[in-house]
Design a protein around this motif. Sequence first.
Motif, PDB file in Angstrom:
ATOM      1  N   GLU A 122       0.860  -1.147   0.019  1.00  0.00           N
ATOM      2  CA  GLU A 122      -0.115  -0.176  -0.058  1.00  0.00           C
ATOM      3  C   GLU A 122       0.763   1.365  -0.004  1.00  0.00           C
ATOM      4  N   SER A 123       0.281   2.314  -0.708  1.00  0.00           N
ATOM      5  CA  SER A 123       1.164   3.535  -0.608  1.00  0.00           C
ATOM      6  C   SER A 123       1.078   4.151   0.770  1.00  0.00           C
ATOM      7  N   VAL A 124       2.173   4.707   0.975  1.00  0.00           N
ATOM      8  CA  VAL A 124       2.354   5.379   2.435  1.00  0.00           C
ATOM      9  C   VAL A 124       1.344   6.760   2.240  1.00  0.00           C
ATOM     10  N   SER A 125       1.305   7.391   3.442  1.00  0.00           N
ATOM     11  CA  SER A 125       0.702   8.621   3.398  1.00  0.00           C
ATOM     12  C   SER A 125       1.442   9.747   3.181  1.00  0.00           C
ATOM     13  N   TRP A 126       0.859  10.999   2.885  1.00  0.00           N
ATOM     14  CA  TRP A 126       1.519  12.221   2.575  1.00  0.00           C
ATOM     15  C   TRP A 126       1.547  13.014   3.839  1.00  0.00           C
ATOM     16  N   ASP A 127       2.459  12.966   4.443  1.00  0.00           N
ATOM     17  CA  ASP A 127       2.308  14.093   5.611  1.00  0.00           C
ATOM     18  C   ASP A 127       3.992  14.078   6.062  1.00  0.00           C
ATOM     19  N   GLU A 128       4.246  15.397   6.771  1.00  0.00           N
ATOM     20  CA  GLU A 128       5.713  15.678   7.125  1.00  0.00           C
ATOM     21  C   GLU A 128       6.328  14.439   7.660  1.00  0.00           C
ATOM     22  N   ILE A 131       7.050  11.483   5.433  1.00  0.00           N
ATOM     23  CA  ILE A 131       8.090  11.756   4.361  1.00  0.00           C
ATOM     24  C   ILE A 131       9.494  12.014   5.021  1.00  0.00           C
ATOM     25  N   SER A 132       9.463  12.717   6.091  1.00  0.00           N
ATOM     26  CA  SER A 132      10.943  13.211   6.573  1.00  0.00           C
ATOM     27  C   SER A 132      11.515  11.933   7.226  1.00  0.00           C
ATOM     28  N   SER A 133      10.643  10.701   7.279  1.00  0.00           N
ATOM     29  CA  SER A 133      11.374   9.602   8.058  1.00  0.00           C
ATOM     30  C   SER A 133      12.213   8.769   7.172  1.00  0.00           C
ATOM     31  N   GLU A 160      11.204  20.531   1.549  1.00  0.00           N
ATOM     32  CA  GLU A 160      11.212  21.088   3.009  1.00  0.00           C
ATOM     33  C   GLU A 160      11.366  19.778   3.818  1.00  0.00           C
ATOM     34  N   TRP A 161      10.751  18.720   3.473  1.00  0.00           N
ATOM     35  CA  TRP A 161      10.737  17.857   4.343  1.00  0.00           C
ATOM     36  C   TRP A 161      11.597  16.637   4.226  1.00  0.00           C
ATOM     37  N   SER A 162      12.298  16.532   3.064  1.00  0.00           N
ATOM     38  CA  SER A 162      13.283  15.632   2.646  1.00  0.00           C
ATOM     39  C   SER A 162      14.798  16.255   2.722  1.00  0.00           C
ATOM     40  N   ASN A 163      15.804  15.399   3.221  1.00  0.00           N
ATOM     41  CA  ASN A 163      17.047  16.053   2.966  1.00  0.00           C
ATOM     42  C   ASN A 163      17.903  15.400   1.964  1.00  0.00           C
ATOM     43  N   CYS A 164      17.218  14.418   1.275  1.00  0.00           N
ATOM     44  CA  CYS A 164      18.004  13.513   0.113  1.00  0.00           C
ATOM     45  C   CYS A 164      16.865  13.254  -0.834  1.00  0.00           C
ATOM     46  N   ILE A 165      16.809  14.018  -2.156  1.00  0.00           N
ATOM     47  CA  ILE A 165      15.808  13.706  -3.083  1.00  0.00           C
ATOM     48  C   ILE A 165      16.544  13.433  -4.315  1.00  0.00           C
ATOM     49  N   ILE A 166      16.330  12.353  -5.057  1.00  0.00           N
ATOM     50  CA  ILE A 166      16.635  12.080  -6.240  1.00  0.00           C
ATOM     51  C   ILE A 166      15.608  12.265  -7.467  1.00  0.00           C
TER      52      ILE A 166
END
Length: 441
Positions: free
Chosen positions: A385-391, A394-396, A416-422
């Motif tokens: 299942e898809s995870v939920s969209w919340d800070e 996503i930040s985890s 703002e929530w992620s410190n590593c985005i590809i």
Amino acid sequence: MLEELLKKIDQREYKIGVLGLGYVGLPLMWTFHSNDMPVLGFDIDKEKINYIKEGRSYIKHLGEEMMQELAGSDKCDATTDFTRVSEVDALLFCVPTPLDEHREPDMQYVEKTCLTVGEHLREGQLVILESTTYPGTTEELVIPILESKSGLTAGEDFYVAYSPEREDPGNVNFDTSSIPKVVGGHTQEGVELACALYDTSIVQTVPVSDTKTAEAVKITENVFRAVNIALVNELKVVFAEMDIDVHEVLDAADTKPFGFMKFVPGPGLGGHCIPIDPFYLTWKAREFDQHTRFIELAGEVNTKMPQYVIDQTLKALNAHKKAVNGSDVLVLGLAYKPDVDDMRESPTFEIMDLLKKYGANVSYYDSHIPEIKPTREYDQWTGTESVSWDESTISSYDAVIIATNHSDINYKELSEWSNCIIDTRNAMNGYGKGEKHIWQA
């Protein structure tokens, strides 16, 4: 007999059977129904039939309103009972044509459909294959099976044509009715009858000399896209090493008013056509001792793109002093293109498989696909299942890979929530693109 059938079409009394009610068959069924043609849909999936009868949508971008109108119409029905093919005047085959494990044509769905239809085929019916396939399929595979099972003769007792589907799920500018229809017939009568049928509901018919020419048209369209996507994918990799933004290059090149057509790179090919169809031509070409080196090279480039995404993910995690093994990685977008729920041949599955192989803990987010349904190739993800969209969620994650740039994703929040985005889709352009925590892939 032909004149009687043409008159029946003109009077909107010609009943159409659509075999296979997926991303091609269902819109086709709706298009004929919208133009007051009686339609009977066939599918082996009882759940799809129930959805149609209950007026519920199982293809998100087509919506509930369409389904409710189909369910409430006395000129539309759907069934799993293939003995009813004798009730209709035309039989349109919209069944899958995937590749097998050796990347060769898997024609089992076409063959099974022909065997079933052949048992109930009657004189005067029109059979049209719409599935994308190699040149020669209609004459060499479809007609012999139908003749053998029915005892009838194509061109004398029943008519045969080929008209390739040109669906583009989620395209708001074109739908089935507004995309011209290429038609090739086994005989002149076959192409005349097929064109008359499509003329009731499609903006334009484009007759060609025979079925193999029509089959070659669709293959050519998809080879063109596959080759050009391979080119920009290769440029992306090369320019990245030169510290050049391929998207800026393509945007600037696209200002030239002639001699350039913009294609965009991505994480690999998806959808039912472009990743598959070129290999159909490659396979068929070998029969004539011809080698499609250009097409095969494009296929090689495109199929390597998921691994390139993983390589960039490894570099991004390494910059944060983390290994991919044991990291929590979120993949954004399971669908193969934006804003649809179509996950056929999506490169996201390959990316997820590779991440898992490298030891990552893999999750996905896609509002269009809340749960992964069974697929032919990636059953190991069924039920995920898809995870939920919340800070908090996503930040985890240690890293987030943008595989599909759905428009409902809030990329500002992601930045703002992620410190590593590809970013494989240039989705972060305008949302912090170029910052140290955003990697292009």
